[in-house]
Every structure is written in structure tokens, then in C-alpha cells.
Design an enzyme around this catalytic site. Structure first.
Site, PDB file in Angstrom:
ATOM      1  N   ILE A   1     -19.861  -1.119  -2.426  1.00  0.00           N
ATOM      2  CA  ILE A   1     -19.389  -1.937  -1.307  1.00  0.00           C
ATOM      3  C   ILE A   1     -19.194  -1.041  -0.095  1.00  0.00           C
ATOM      4  O   ILE A   1     -18.614   0.044  -0.203  1.00  0.00           O
ATOM      5  CB  ILE A   1     -18.053  -2.632  -1.665  1.00  0.00           C
ATOM      6  CG1 ILE A   1     -18.193  -3.478  -2.937  1.00  0.00           C
ATOM      7  CG2 ILE A   1     -17.546  -3.462  -0.492  1.00  0.00           C
ATOM      8  CD1 ILE A   1     -19.170  -4.625  -2.848  1.00  0.00           C
TER       9      ILE A   1
ATOM     10  N   ASP B   1       0.857  -1.196   0.000  1.00  0.00           N
ATOM     11  CA  ASP B   1       0.000   0.000   0.000  1.00  0.00           C
ATOM     12  C   ASP B   1       0.887   1.239   0.000  1.00  0.00           C
ATOM     13  O   ASP B   1       2.114   1.140  -0.018  1.00  0.00           O
ATOM     14  CB  ASP B   1      -0.984  -0.006   1.169  1.00  0.00           C
ATOM     15  CG  ASP B   1      -2.334   0.596   0.767  1.00  0.00           C
ATOM     16  OD1 ASP B   1      -2.345   1.751   0.285  1.00  0.00           O
ATOM     17  OD2 ASP B   1      -3.363  -0.072   0.924  1.00  0.00           O
TER      18      ASP B   1
ATOM     19  N   LYS C   1     -11.886   2.487 -14.977  1.00  0.00           N
ATOM     20  CA  LYS C   1     -12.400   1.133 -14.744  1.00  0.00           C
ATOM     21  C   LYS C   1     -12.845   0.464 -16.042  1.00  0.00           C
ATOM     22  O   LYS C   1     -12.787  -0.769 -16.157  1.00  0.00           O
ATOM     23  CB  LYS C   1     -13.524   1.166 -13.705  1.00  0.00           C
ATOM     24  CG  LYS C   1     -13.037   1.567 -12.312  1.00  0.00           C
ATOM     25  CD  LYS C   1     -11.905   0.664 -11.818  1.00  0.00           C
ATOM     26  CE  LYS C   1     -11.430   1.002 -10.422  1.00  0.00           C
ATOM     27  NZ  LYS C   1     -10.345   0.119  -9.952  1.00  0.00           N
TER      28      LYS C   1
ATOM     29  N   ASN D   1      -5.047  -4.580  -7.149  1.00  0.00           N
ATOM     30  CA  ASN D   1      -6.227  -3.993  -6.530  1.00  0.00           C
ATOM     31  C   ASN D   1      -6.126  -2.501  -6.223  1.00  0.00           C
ATOM     32  O   ASN D   1      -7.141  -1.866  -5.951  1.00  0.00           O
ATOM     33  CB  ASN D   1      -6.506  -4.769  -5.226  1.00  0.00           C
ATOM     34  CG  ASN D   1      -7.613  -4.184  -4.396  1.00  0.00           C
ATOM     35  OD1 ASN D   1      -8.741  -4.071  -4.851  1.00  0.00           O
ATOM     36  ND2 ASN D   1      -7.307  -3.815  -3.161  1.00  0.00           N
TER      37      ASN D   1
ATOM     38  N   TYR E   1     -12.835   8.183 -12.924  1.00  0.00           N
ATOM     39  CA  TYR E   1     -12.987   6.854 -12.339  1.00  0.00           C
ATOM     40  C   TYR E   1     -13.653   5.899 -13.333  1.00  0.00           C
ATOM     41  O   TYR E   1     -13.200   4.767 -13.531  1.00  0.00           O
ATOM     42  CB  TYR E   1     -13.813   6.956 -11.056  1.00  0.00           C
ATOM     43  CG  TYR E   1     -13.925   5.656 -10.293  1.00  0.00           C
ATOM     44  CD1 TYR E   1     -12.829   5.117  -9.630  1.00  0.00           C
ATOM     45  CD2 TYR E   1     -15.143   4.964 -10.234  1.00  0.00           C
ATOM     46  CE1 TYR E   1     -12.926   3.927  -8.931  1.00  0.00           C
ATOM     47  CE2 TYR E   1     -15.245   3.775  -9.535  1.00  0.00           C
ATOM     48  CZ  TYR E   1     -14.137   3.252  -8.890  1.00  0.00           C
ATOM     49  OH  TYR E   1     -14.241   2.072  -8.199  1.00  0.00           O
TER      50      TYR E   1
END
Length: 256
Positions: A190, A39, A161, A91, A157
Site C-alpha cells: 500500500i 497513536d 502478521k 491497527n 514482521y
């Protein structure tokens, strides 16, 4: 079905300290995996380590995924620490600012693209050769339902994606004959920090959370663990013929 045991497998996860990254690390570690977690610089790993456990099989490092030297370094560190990379959960991602097109800040556009697309591609650039040399491996890229449709105010965004679907399909075609599978997951809303941030930009966290949940056929947001379950399946031997695909986990949001 025995393939979802991760005993003896090493899993590399970027964006590991986020809700989905942490849930995935825990699930795979619980199933026996060694976890190498990545990270951003300055990450506080305390909560991650407490949530994931299995300290002897979990290691962490910090990297800026937009910098090629950092990406190359985290891959080398993972290989040095555990000797191999069997599964790569690609991710790391950011949502950027909520801005409609006439007000779009180009710096915002570049920032989101650099993390969400450039960072993913560079991860593939350095992980795939290790998998090719081993003759096996599984990659799961993180896309979103934002990669399957539009949403006002989130152009960077949405763009990023959508790009991940093309990256995934191309990588899968290149990698298939070398024994490596490449797929992507497309989560819907989520529960976690990212959706709170998006809801804030769209007019208020609770108001938008409730409105979005009401529009989902299952009438709720998903959990990080539900995404982790799909990632764990795609990385496992049970998904041995899944390659080049995208898989929604969205409560039927995109079924209509």
C-alpha cells in the site's frame, strides 16, 4: 444495503495517524461515526485532524500499545468520551528493520512482536469485555499479505502478521456466541511510509517500488482508501455473518 452507515456508532482506531488509520477514520467519520483515535506518544495530530474533519465527532489520545496500563487507559478514555465502542480497528503496527536471519537483531524481533502481536492481544483483552457487555460489536485486526507468505529479511514482521491470523480465529471463536465478530484484513503493498521504509531496506525506494508493482497482477500498489473500504465493510452491519475470516486487499498478489 444500509448497514454501512456509521451513524450512531463509535469506532476506536489504533495506529490512527498512519496512512491506513487516517483513511479509515475519515471514511467512517464521513459515514457518521464517532472516532476515537490512538497513536504513539508525541504524535502530531494536526494533519490527521485536517484530513478527517468532523471535529465534534473525533477525539484523539496517545498510548504505547506495548504497555498494558496505556492500553487499559485508552479503552477507558474511549468509553468515557463516547459511552461505548461499537467497532475496534486494531491497527497499530511497525515494520521493523530489514535484516536477514544471520544478522537478526533480537531487540528488533522483540520490538516488532511487542507492537504487532502483544499490542493487538492487549487491545482485545480490554475492548472485548465492553462489547460482550453490550452484546454486540465488531473487531478488525490488521494483518498483511506478510501473514500469508514469506519475505526475505523481514522475519519479525512476517512472524507477527502470521500470528494475527491465529489471534483473530481464536478471538472469533470466543466472541461469536456473545454477539461479537472478529476478522482481519491482509493488505498487500500500500502506498505510504511503511512500504517506503521496507523498499529502502531492500535496496532503494523507487527501484523496489517499481519491481514490486510489476509483480502484482494489477501492476500497482493499493491506496490507503482501498484498505479503509474493506475495514469499513467488515465493521458494518453488512458484514453480519463475516466472522473469524481474513480478507486480502492486494491486487490479486496472493491469488497465484
Amino acid at each position: 444495503m444500509t448497514g454501512q452507515s456509521y451513524a450512531g456508532k463509535t469506532v476506536l482506531i489504533t495506529g490512527a495517524n498512519g496512512a491506513i488509520g487516517t483513511a479509515t477514520a475519515k471514511m467512517m467519520a464521513d459515514r457518521g461515526a464517532e472516532i476515537f483515535a490512538v497513536d504513539i506518544p508525541g504524535t502530531d495530530w494536526k494533519a490527521f485532524r485536517q484530513a478527517v474533519g468532523h471535529g465534534d465527532r473525533v477525539d484523539t489520545t496517545e498510548a504505547d500499545v506495548t504497555r498494558e496500563t496505556d492500553v487499559k487507559d485508552y479503552v477507558i478514555k474511549a468509553k468515557t468520551r463516547f459511552g461505548k465502542i461499537d467497532v475496534f480497528f486494531n491497527n497499530a503496527g511497525i515494520e521493523g528493520k530489514y535484516q536477514e536471519l544471520p544478522d537478526l537483531d533480537i531487540e528488533n524481533l522483540e520490538s516488532v512482536f511487542n507492537v504487532n502481536v502483544k499490542g493487538v492481544v492487549m487491545g482485545l483483552k480490554y475492548v472485548l469485555p465492553l462489547m460482550y457487555a453490550a452484546g454486540k460489536g465488531a473487531v478488525v485486526n490488521a494483518s498483511s499479505v506478510a501473514g500469508l507468505g514469506g519475505s526475505p529479511g523481514l522475519t519479525p514482521y512476517i512472524m507477527s502478521k502470521h500470528a494475527i491470523l491465529g489471534v483473530t480465529r481464536t478471538a472469533a471463536l470466543e466472541a461469536a456466541a456473545k454477539g461479537v465478530r472478529v476478522n482481519c484484513v491482509n493488505p498487500g503493498p500500500i502506498d505510504g511510509r511503511m512500504m517506503d521504509s521496507i523498499n529502502d531496506g531492500q535496496g532503494g525506494q523507487q527501484k523496489m517500488h517499481d519491481a514490486t508493482a510489476a509483480a502484482i497482477p494489477m501492476q500497482r500498489f493499493g491506496t490507503p482508501e482501498e484498505v479503509a473500504g474493506l475495514v469499513a465493510f467488515l465493521g458494518s452491519d453488512d458484514a453480519g455473518y463475516c466472522n473469524g475470516g481474513f480478507y486480502t486487499v492486494d491486487g490479486a498478489m496472493t491469488a497465484a
